[in-house]
Design a protein around this motif. Structure first.
Motif, short mmCIF file in Angstrom:
data_model
loop_
_atom_site.label_atom_id
_atom_site.label_comp_id
_atom_site.label_asym_id
_atom_site.label_seq_id
_atom_site.Cartn_x
_atom_site.Cartn_y
_atom_site.Cartn_z
N ASP A 201 0.68 -2.83 -4.02
CA ASP A 201 -0.56 -3.60 -4.10
C ASP A 201 -0.37 -5.02 -3.57
OD1 ASP A 201 -1.90 -1.44 -5.17
OD2 ASP A 201 -1.60 -2.06 -7.25
N ARG A 202 0.82 -5.57 -3.74
CA ARG A 202 1.07 -6.93 -3.24
C ARG A 202 1.30 -6.94 -1.73
NH1 ARG A 202 1.58 -10.30 -7.45
NH2 ARG A 202 2.40 -9.53 -9.44
N TYR B 68 4.38 5.20 -3.54
CA TYR B 68 4.99 4.06 -4.22
C TYR B 68 4.89 4.20 -5.73
CZ TYR B 68 6.10 1.14 -0.17
OH TYR B 68 6.68 0.64 0.98
N SER B 69 3.77 4.73 -6.20
CA SER B 69 3.58 4.93 -7.64
C SER B 69 4.60 5.92 -8.19
CB SER B 69 2.17 5.44 -7.93
OG SER B 69 1.20 4.47 -7.59
N LYS C 166 0.30 -4.50 0.61
CA LYS C 166 -0.58 -3.75 1.51
C LYS C 166 -1.38 -4.65 2.45
CE LYS C 166 -4.42 -3.27 -1.79
NZ LYS C 166 -5.27 -2.28 -2.52
N ALA D 140 4.12 0.84 -7.64
CA ALA D 140 2.70 0.67 -7.31
C ALA D 140 2.33 -0.81 -7.21
CB ALA D 140 1.84 1.36 -8.36
N ALA D 141 2.87 -1.63 -8.12
CA ALA D 141 2.55 -3.06 -8.10
C ALA D 141 3.06 -3.71 -6.82
CB ALA D 141 3.16 -3.75 -9.32
N ARG E 275 0.03 4.66 -1.57
CA ARG E 275 0.07 4.14 -2.94
C ARG E 275 0.61 5.20 -3.90
NH1 ARG E 275 -1.87 2.74 -7.84
NH2 ARG E 275 -1.92 0.48 -8.25
#
Length: 250
Positions: free
Chosen positions: A179-180, A169-170, A182, A175-176, A166
């Motif tokens: 989160d979708r 990706y951030s 993972k 990051a969003a 994360r």
């Protein structure tokens, strides 16, 4: 022959990188007790403290005593040179940590009761409220202390991998998207709603499939990298990986 003793020209690139992982720094230090080794050990302990806390709680100690025991154990482990007896060829951080804790509980805790916990130093900060919240979610009676340690160890390692991914990706503003996606790391590939994920993420179904493929590949690599931080040689990574998944499947 240990990978650490190979001629540099004959060592694969991955093995050269492996030589700088945290646990190998500790193993190589041995009795020299270097600051670098203590720092590496402290970093590992800050990540993997909860499996030890859960072990102590499952042994029958209350929350307050479990926190004191865990904190004092880390104070002695990190603050003093307890590394000399580690098997430098076959040492695994998981095995070393649990064996050291068992020795401490059996032989050292009574001596330490009269001494202020860790002197004036706190090497691993424990959040007692967080620890008890996590422990309250553990199965009541189905797992022994050893089993709960093993399972919590495996889950903590996976949590570390997800947290690292994360962060990656951030760092690129995604990051969003992470989160979708993972959930795709553990879900059934045939039932994953790629089209729906794409609609929410503003991507085509094909782009989502590519993104999931890349995420899974990076997840596998990160998992091996995290395991490498806790074993003594490159050859042990795959064996430890199989062990961890067996623990989670059990």
């Amino acid at each position: 022959m240990s990978a650490f003793n190979e001629n540099e020209d004959s060592v694969p690139p991955g093995a050269r990188e492996f030589a700088t992982t945290r646990w190998t720094i500790v193993l190589k230090a041995g009795r020299s007790d270097t600051t670098q080794a203590r720092d590496a050990l402290a970093k590992l302990c800050r990540v993997y403290w909860y499996p030890l806390y859960a072990y102590v709680r499952r042994q029958g100690h209350g929350p307050h005593d479990a926190q004191d025991l865990t904190q004092e154990f880390f104070a002695r482990l990190i603050g003093k040179n307890y590394l000399g007896d580690v098997d430098r060829e076959k040492g695994r951080f998981r095995s070393f940590l649990l064996a050291s804790l068992k020795h401490f509980l059996a032989n050292e805790w009574d001596k330490a009761k009269a001494v202020k916990r860790g002197g004036d130093q706190t090497f691993v900060s424990l959040n007692s409220e967080s620890a008890e919240t996590r422990y309250s979610l553990e199965p009541a009676d189905t797992l022994s202390a050893d089993k709960i340690f093993e399972r919590r160890w495996a889950l903590t390692l996976l949590e570390q991998v997800l947290a690292r991914l994360r962060e990656e990706y951030s760092a690129t503003g995604k990051a969003a998207l992470f989160d979708r996606l993972k959930a795709c790391l553990t879900g059934d590939r045939s039932s994953l709603p790629y089209a729906e994920l794409g609609r929410k993420a503003g991507l085509s179904e094909g782009a989502v499939k590519v993104a999931v493929h890349r995420l899974r590949r990076r997840y596998r690599d990160s998992l091996r990298e995290e395991i490498a931080n806790t074993v003594g040689s490159p050859d042990e990574v795959e064996e430890e990986l199989r062990y961890l998944f067996a623990v989670l499947a059990g």
